[in-house]
Design a protein around this motif. Sequence first.
Motif, PDB file in Angstrom:
ATOM      1  N   THR A   1       0.830  -1.195   0.000  1.00  0.00           N
ATOM      2  CA  THR A   1       0.000   0.000   0.000  1.00  0.00           C
ATOM      3  C   THR A   1       0.868   1.250   0.000  1.00  0.00           C
TER       4      THR A   1
ATOM      5  N   ASN B   1       2.506   1.730  -3.413  1.00  0.00           N
ATOM      6  CA  ASN B   1       1.647   2.342  -4.423  1.00  0.00           C
ATOM      7  C   ASN B   1       1.633   3.857  -4.291  1.00  0.00           C
TER       8      ASN B   1
ATOM      9  N   PRO C   1      -1.214   2.495 -11.116  1.00  0.00           N
ATOM     10  CA  PRO C   1      -0.861   1.863  -9.834  1.00  0.00           C
ATOM     11  C   PRO C   1      -0.696   0.360  -9.977  1.00  0.00           C
ATOM     12  N   LEU C   2      -0.121  -0.259  -8.970  1.00  0.00           N
ATOM     13  CA  LEU C   2      -0.044  -1.713  -8.901  1.00  0.00           C
ATOM     14  C   LEU C   2      -1.441  -2.284  -8.709  1.00  0.00           C
TER      15      LEU C   2
END
Length: 364
Positions: A165, A168, A359-360
Amino acid sequence: MDSDSSQGGGDFSPVGPVYTPAGGNKLGKWLIPAVIIVVVLAAALIFFALRGGKDDSGEKTTSGDPKAVAGFYDALANGAKQKNIRVAQYRTTYATKADLETKNDPGFIQSSIGELVNNKYRGVYAQRPYDKTEFDMERCIDGTAYWDGLVSAGGSGRPAPKNLTEANEYLKQMYRVTEAGSFSVCPYIGVRPGGIIDLAPARMSDGFMPVTLTDDQAANWKNKLQAANLFTIKDEGVVARSGKQLRKYSFEPRGDAMTINDQLFNIFYETAEIEKIVREHPKAEWKYEFISINTAKNGGIKGYYLMDEQTGLPVYSELTGVGEDKQKAADQPVRKANLGFNKQTYQYPSAPTIELTTPLEILE
């Protein structure tokens, strides 16, 4: 790539009244043997009818339902020959089977997206190696590398992320690198040069299905893999994911699982004509096309794929490495890279999807 055998049968009655010619009972001496033969044959027919005519001794019946086997390999070969492919992956590694099953004490943790579209590579990844507590990151856009601020421009002062998290968020501010040097995966389609291929930060391969083969190579790969009969394959029916109805195929090793990943690599290497490619084009990038789920191609693999029956292509998978345990030791953290666990989504875009702000996709 309908084995449902009809359970036939019928009424098998003893022969009717014995006919005795007028000249005497010459037929009588053959009556009892004939009845015995008929009864034995009838019993055998009933037995095989109830079993659906299956013969467990035959090689063709040990891989599972023939329709499931065909559907499984056909979809994977179809995916393997796609020229445009995008793979988002979440991957962790473990020392032992017990750790893998409980997702305890992982070695590598990584999330990545890699795509080859119109012969151009784009990717993004965040990877925490087995010997670190922080994540490394990189973004690739058509040959240009973008690194995190702690590496570029003398460092940004931002704390390095310790989970995906945070990674990102960190990826929102990356720096273009004019000379990426020997550490960038961008020129090598997600594989770190000089590193262990099986620990590539941005994998295009899931450990089973190779990618970007030619049509002929994919067909040969399917035929050779199916002939090797390494797996038992099951059709698990239709399941829902992301609003789609998808066909689920599961597979697991049939025999000695400890040699399967090595066999998978050898089948890929032969059918993808790697020896010829390297001989004719020594600098050609090919290592991204197949990467074992476990380090050093040890052990085997099992798991499941979800296939889109309308396109005949895989769209999701969860794959697990099979192998012998490595005893964890403080001075050998690499042992925690022993067994891999991967989740992947597959897409087949006609235009690039990864940008500087992409983003991932964290598939935990």
